[in-house]
Motif scaffolding. Structure first.
Motif, mmCIF file in Angstrom:
data_model
loop_
_atom_site.group_PDB
_atom_site.id
_atom_site.type_symbol
_atom_site.label_atom_id
_atom_site.label_comp_id
_atom_site.label_asym_id
_atom_site.label_seq_id
_atom_site.Cartn_x
_atom_site.Cartn_y
_atom_site.Cartn_z
ATOM 1 N N ALA A 14 0.817 -1.214 0.000
ATOM 2 C CA ALA A 14 0.000 0.000 0.000
ATOM 3 C C ALA A 14 0.853 1.266 0.000
ATOM 4 O O ALA A 14 1.959 1.292 0.541
ATOM 5 C CB ALA A 14 -0.906 0.003 1.229
ATOM 6 N N PRO A 15 0.312 2.337 -0.586
ATOM 7 C CA PRO A 15 0.970 3.641 -0.457
ATOM 8 C C PRO A 15 0.885 4.113 0.990
ATOM 9 O O PRO A 15 -0.200 4.131 1.580
ATOM 10 C CB PRO A 15 0.149 4.544 -1.387
ATOM 11 N N TRP A 19 6.708 6.515 4.414
ATOM 12 C CA TRP A 19 7.277 5.161 4.429
ATOM 13 C C TRP A 19 7.644 4.651 3.038
ATOM 14 O O TRP A 19 8.784 4.256 2.808
ATOM 15 C CB TRP A 19 6.295 4.174 5.095
ATOM 16 N N THR A 20 6.707 4.624 2.099
ATOM 17 C CA THR A 20 6.979 3.963 0.818
ATOM 18 C C THR A 20 7.641 4.914 -0.182
ATOM 19 O O THR A 20 7.154 5.115 -1.300
ATOM 20 C CB THR A 20 5.706 3.333 0.225
ATOM 21 N N ASP A 21 8.774 5.470 0.239
ATOM 22 C CA ASP A 21 9.551 6.295 -0.679
ATOM 23 C C ASP A 21 10.391 5.390 -1.581
ATOM 24 O O ASP A 21 10.314 4.160 -1.503
ATOM 25 C CB ASP A 21 10.404 7.311 0.085
ATOM 26 N N ARG A 22 11.193 5.994 -2.424
ATOM 27 C CA ARG A 22 11.922 5.190 -3.409
ATOM 28 C C ARG A 22 12.926 4.249 -2.756
ATOM 29 O O ARG A 22 13.184 3.146 -3.265
ATOM 30 C CB ARG A 22 12.587 6.093 -4.453
ATOM 31 N N LEU A 37 4.297 -2.281 -6.272
ATOM 32 C CA LEU A 37 4.701 -1.328 -5.251
ATOM 33 C C LEU A 37 4.104 0.044 -5.552
ATOM 34 O O LEU A 37 4.037 0.450 -6.709
ATOM 35 C CB LEU A 37 6.224 -1.228 -5.190
ATOM 36 N N TYR A 38 3.683 0.735 -4.506
ATOM 37 C CA TYR A 38 3.072 2.053 -4.656
ATOM 38 C C TYR A 38 3.940 3.141 -4.034
ATOM 39 O O TYR A 38 4.598 2.925 -3.014
ATOM 40 C CB TYR A 38 1.691 2.096 -3.976
ATOM 41 N N THR A 39 3.902 4.306 -4.641
ATOM 42 C CA THR A 39 4.558 5.475 -4.059
ATOM 43 C C THR A 39 3.754 5.970 -2.861
ATOM 44 O O THR A 39 2.608 5.574 -2.641
ATOM 45 C CB THR A 39 4.632 6.630 -5.060
ATOM 46 N N GLU A 40 4.358 6.847 -2.076
ATOM 47 C CA GLU A 40 3.565 7.646 -1.161
ATOM 48 C C GLU A 40 2.580 8.469 -1.998
ATOM 49 O O GLU A 40 2.799 8.694 -3.186
ATOM 50 C CB GLU A 40 4.455 8.616 -0.396
ATOM 51 N N MET A 41 1.497 8.929 -1.373
ATOM 52 C CA MET A 41 0.601 9.811 -2.101
ATOM 53 C C MET A 41 1.321 11.111 -2.473
ATOM 54 O O MET A 41 1.977 11.725 -1.643
ATOM 55 C CB MET A 41 -0.640 10.149 -1.280
ATOM 56 N N VAL A 42 1.190 11.503 -3.729
ATOM 57 C CA VAL A 42 1.731 12.765 -4.221
ATOM 58 C C VAL A 42 0.538 13.617 -4.644
ATOM 59 O O VAL A 42 -0.323 13.146 -5.396
ATOM 60 C CB VAL A 42 2.670 12.540 -5.429
ATOM 61 N N THR A 43 0.455 14.845 -4.178
ATOM 62 C CA THR A 43 -0.703 15.658 -4.541
ATOM 63 C C THR A 43 -0.521 16.267 -5.924
ATOM 64 O O THR A 43 0.574 16.697 -6.298
ATOM 65 C CB THR A 43 -0.951 16.787 -3.524
ATOM 66 N N ALA A 44 -1.610 16.297 -6.668
ATOM 67 C CA ALA A 44 -1.582 16.906 -7.997
ATOM 68 C C ALA A 44 -1.154 18.372 -7.931
ATOM 69 O O ALA A 44 -0.369 18.823 -8.773
ATOM 70 C CB ALA A 44 -2.944 16.747 -8.665
#
Length: 328
Positions: A14-15, A19-22, A37-44
């Motif tokens: 899960a994003p 935590w789930t950075d590169r 694998l998911y990235t952290e949430m990135v805002t538009a």
């Protein structure tokens, strides 16, 4: 060869913000060749208005990898999606599940469960910008005092009508008033039965279940009901237990898994590149602290990396030093 994110989503991580950075994703990829694998949430807005394109940079070794976007403006999300597709992601996911105050104030995340038509407009714009790259939606079963048994199927139906074929469902409500984001991960009760019922009701949709799944045994149990399983905190705190044998147990890959020690040693090249680019050892090793969770010497491993990984000049030699020391 084009990565099939749908196949990979049989098991996904899960994003997770912070935590789930590169660095985390490279570490997880060492353990599993197949999991999505998911990235952290990135805002538009950060991408489109803030010019923060560095937030979506990733290494080719991370494939199959999906980016999760947060936002509620269709045009802005379309622009952000195009940027992510150009970067090379295998999937673009829209966050309709995060309950944090910061997300609510931006009119996106779980609060969007109350505005399915707006979400439909967002994903339609995203799909047009994405071309052949799949757009997916991660949602909750409902928010606040909504009747999840009514809201969730109605929401999925709107998403399907908008062209979405794959969703990830967190099997808890989100309480936007009165609970912290941390409490929202534990306090609202899980309703796996409702999520299972959605797969029966929408057999044409590819649905993954998320929330409270902590062991490989649970993963396999859920795969009897669902198309995919998304694991969050357990994949971070006990990564080897979830990902170490996942390729064989979930994807049928006959190649032998790496041992925990081999996983640690396999991080040498990435750590070397990271430090050479100006990074710090601890920025990578903080994600590796749970590698030996449940094993003899796990506490010593964590202590060595935690206490010394941030020091000036620390490099991969500390990882090599910690491996035998944990056994003492």
């Amino acid at each position: 060869m084009k990565i099939n994110a749908q196949t990979a989503s049989r098991l996904s991580v899960a994003p997770m913000m912070d935590w789930t950075d590169r660095n985390c994703r490279v570490f997880h990829r060492v353990m599993s060749r197949h999991a999505l694998l998911y990235t952290e949430m990135v805002t538009a807005p950060a991408l489109v208005r803030g010019g923060a394109r560095h937030l979506i940079a990733f290494h080719a070794a991370e494939h199959p990898v999906a980016v999760q976007l947060g936002g509620s403006d269709p045009a802005e999300l379309a622009t952000a999606t195009a940027m992510c597709v150009d970067e090379g992601y295998d999937e673009v996911n829209l966050n309709v599940g995060c309950p944090s105050d910061r997300v609510q104030s931006g009119a996106f995340g779980a609060v969007l469960m109350k505005s399915p038509d707006l979400v439909a407009a967002c994903v339609s714009a995203m799909q047009e910008a994405a071309g052949d790259v799949p757009v997916t939606v991660k949602c909750r079963i409902g928010v606040d005092d909504q009747d999840a048994h009514v809201v969730l199927p109605a929401f999925i139906e709107v998403m399907r009508d908008a062209g979405i074929t794959r969703m990830q469902i967190h099997a808890r409500k989100a309480w936007l008033e009165g609970l912290s984001p941390k409490q929202n991960r534990d306090v609202p009760p899980l309703d796996y039965d409702l999520v299972h019922a959605m797969k029966v009701r929408f057999p044409d949709m590819h649905l993954s279940i998320n929330g409270g799944i902590a062991t490989m045994a649970q993963v396999k149990e859920e795969l009897a009901h669902m198309d995919g399983v998304m694991v969050g905190r357990a994949a971070y705190h006990t990564p080897y237990d979830i990902l170490g044998n996942a390729d064989a147990e979930v994807f049928g890959d006959p190649r032998p898994p790496l041992s925990r020690e081999e996983v640690a040693l396999a991080m040498e090249d990435h750590i070397g590149r990271h430090i050479a680019a100006g990074g710090k050892l601890a920025q990578v090793t903080r994600h590796m602290l749970g590698l030996f969770s449940g094993q003899p010497g796990a506490r010593r491993w964590k202590r060595i990396l935690s206490e010394r990984g941030h020091k000036e000049g620390a490099d991969f030699a500390l990882v090599r030093e910690a491996l035998p020391l944990r056994e003492m």
